[in-house]
Every structure is written in structure tokens, then in C-alpha cells.
Design an enzyme around this catalytic site. Structure first.
Site, PDB file in Angstrom:
ATOM      1  CG  HIS A   1      -1.891  -1.011   1.412  1.00 33.30           C
ATOM      2  ND1 HIS A   1      -1.867  -1.912   2.439  1.00 33.30           N
ATOM      3  CD2 HIS A   1      -3.002  -1.301   0.676  1.00 33.30           C
ATOM      4  CE1 HIS A   1      -2.923  -2.722   2.345  1.00 33.30           C
ATOM      5  NE2 HIS A   1      -3.620  -2.376   1.282  1.00 33.30           N
TER       6      HIS A   1
ATOM      7  CD  GLN B   1     -14.168  -4.679  -1.581  1.00 26.02           C
ATOM      8  OE1 GLN B   1     -14.378  -3.489  -1.831  1.00 26.02           O
ATOM      9  NE2 GLN B   1     -12.995  -5.250  -1.799  1.00 26.02           N
TER      10      GLN B   1
ATOM     11  CD  GLN C   1      -0.201  -5.151 -13.145  1.00 27.92           C
ATOM     12  OE1 GLN C   1      -1.056  -5.989 -13.443  1.00 27.92           O
ATOM     13  NE2 GLN C   1       0.652  -4.654 -14.014  1.00 27.92           N
TER      14      GLN C   1
END
Ligand code: AMP
Length: 283
Positions: free
Chosen positions: A37, A61, A148
């Protein structure tokens, strides 16, 4: 560093910055921050004038209530890490602030979400798209930073930005790993010491798969090899391993020259669900 807890405060601050001509970077997170992060935040600080980091464990989510309940929450420790990394404002809303009423809008990303995470976590990307859209509207960033490590999430957000004409640049940042190869993740904190020792096997399996691509093995042979390799670790339950086209995310059955391939997996390790991927090019 400011701490903003309401949508109105975030909107007002970012509107002021926009009027002043400041370029705004946004880094959405669920907190329990780690070096992965922080590298996103440092990149945003280098490329933008001001950086907003959001920390919100987004209930919509999570398809698994236990995963939501046990998700690590460390807002004080997180806040201390963010200032030195270059964060200008931390957005730390409550669930009621983000969802004053239940949402009814549903996103359907078609084939992009019928595979991998989308297939194994029903409703997950609907929740991601909902919260990311809200954050984009409230913050109106010039650039938004995503890792990613969540490969399919990047593809979904790219589609969201395109379909809803969000006026921003999406930055996909490479996966940051521990020294032994384990992809950094907030969920790693929940691994027992024994599970933590076994966890790098996931990345080793992906590296092995990458070698097998380079050696021109077929996609199916690679699927079998990875399942066998991880099958040797009794504490790992492989949820899926996929050889996917990096653009469409659809499973690949035969190689095309110069194709970008994402090798993606999800596995359970002592009740903790981890994901990882590597991207490789065919010749
Ligand atoms: P999360 O807090 O897990 O929702 O992650 C927030 C953002 O950080 C997402 O865009 C993630 O893809 C990204 N991220 C998480 N772990 C890593 C990592 N190990 N390397 C790079 N980015 C990461």
C-alpha cells in the site's frame, strides 16, 4: 495530514484543491496497511500534488461474512504510516457514511467477471465497482492507483472508468512481495506462523508455471502441473489456478505468439484466502 470522515468533507476539500489547480491522486484501500500500500502512496505523492488515501472495509464486496468480520482493522497504526509516505488526506468513513441507504444499482461486467475472483466470490465485483464509483465521484481524482496483485480488479476498474467516462488516469502498480516471495496482503496478518512458512509456495508455483510457459508447455499441462505442485502441501487448498489472457481474462487453451498471459490463483491456507498472479508474455 488531515483525517476526513464524511463524504461532504472529502468533496469540499477535493473541490478546493481542484479550483487551486492541484492534481489529486487517490489510493483506495481497506487498511491494515503494508509496504505494498505504502508504495502506491509514495508513487501517488511523486506524481500528484495532493494524495487522498481512503481506508474503508467495504461490506458490499465481501461474499463471506466471516472474512468481513475478521478483516484486520488498524486505523490508528495506519494513520501513523500514511503521513510519512506522502498522504495529504486520509478518508476514513463509517459504513453508514458510505451507505446511508442500501444500494440497488447493479453492475454486470460480462465475461470479465464470470471467471476467477468473480466466479468464486459472487457479488464481489459489484461491491468493488459500487465503492470505487462512489470514491471517484466524491474525490474526483486526476489519477487513481491500484495494485496488480488484484489483477482482475484492475481490469474491472478499467472497464468501469471507460464505460462511465470517469475523467481520470488509472495507474496499475506492480505487486510488492515479502523477501520470500509471498505477495504482501492485509490478510497475511491472519496467517498462523506455520501457515506463514508454507504461504510462499503459492508464488513458487506461479514462478514454476511461468517457466513452463517459457518452455512451451500447453496451458492444460501447466494447469495440471500447478495443481499437482500445490497438492503436495496438505495445508493449501487451491481454489483455482487459471491461465488467462491478460486483456480479456478468459482461459487460454492454446498459445498465440506475443500474447500477454496472466497466471492467477486463489488458495485457502488455514482459513485465510490468498490470491496472487504473475504476468508473462508468450514468444
Ligand atoms: P486492499 O487494501 O487489499 O483493498 O488494497 C488496496 C490497494 O492496494 C489495491 O489496489 C491493491 O491491489 C493494492 N495492493 C494490495 N497489496 C498489494 C501488493 N502486495 N503490491 C501492490 N499493491 C497492492
Amino acid at each position: 495530514m488531515q483525517i476526513l470522515q464524511t463524504a461532504a468533507a472529502l468533496q469540499a476539500q477535493t473541490e478546493t484543491w481542484r479550483r487551486e489547480g492541484q492534481r489529486i491522486g487517490l489510493v483506495p484501500t481497506m487498511g491494515a496497511l503494508h509496504e505494498g500500500h505504502l508504495q502506491l502512496v509514495r508513487a501517488a505523492a511523486q506524481e500528484c500534488d495532493v494524495v487522498v488515501v481512503s481506508i474503508f472495509v467495504n461490506p458490499t464486496q465481501f461474499n463471506n461474512p466471516e472474512d468481513y468480520r475478521l478483516y484486520p482493522r488498524l486505523p490508528e497504526a495506519d494513520a501513523e504510516l500514511l503521513g510519512p509516505a506522502g498522504c495529504t488526506a486520509l478518508f476514513l468513513p463509517s459504513v453508514e457514511e458510505m451507505y446511508p441507504r442500501p444500494t440497488v444499482l447493479h453492475f454486470d461486467f460480462g465475461s470479465l467477471e464470470r471467471v476467477m475472483e468473480g466466479a468464486h466470490r459472487p457479488g464481489h465485483f459489484n461491491g468493488v465497482a459500487t465503492v470505487v464509483s462512489k470514491l471517484f465521484h466524491l474525490c474526483r481524482p486526476h489519477r487513481a492507483y491500484f495494485g496488480q496483485k488484484d489483477f482482475q480488479q484492475v481490469a474491472i476498474v478499467r472497464q468501469l472508468v471507460q464505460d462511465l467516462s470517469f475523467d481520470l488516469e488509472l495507474v496499475a502498480f506492480p505487486t510488492i512481495r515479502e523477501a520470500d516471495g509471498l505477495a504482501m496482503s492485509s490478510r497475511n496478518r491472519r496467517l498462523t506462523p506455520e501457515a506463514r512458512l508454507v504461504a510462499p509456495a503459492l508464488y513458487r508455483a506461479l514462478q514454476q508455471a511461468e517457466q513452463l510457459v517459457h518452455q512451451h508447455n500447453t496451458p492444460d499441462a501447466i494447469r495440471i502441473a500447478v495443481a499437482e505442485l500445490l497438492g503436495q502441501e496438505p495445508s493449501i487448498t487451491l481454489e483455482y489456478f487459471e491461465v488467462a489472457d491478460a486483456e480479456t481474462l478468459q482461459p487460454v487453451s492454446e498459445w498465440k505468439p506475443n500474447q500477454t498471459i496472466a497466471l492467477c490463483l486463489a488458495a485457502q491456507l488455514g482459513g485465510v484466502r490468498l490470491i496472487d498472479n504473475v504476468v508473462v508474455k508468450t514468444v
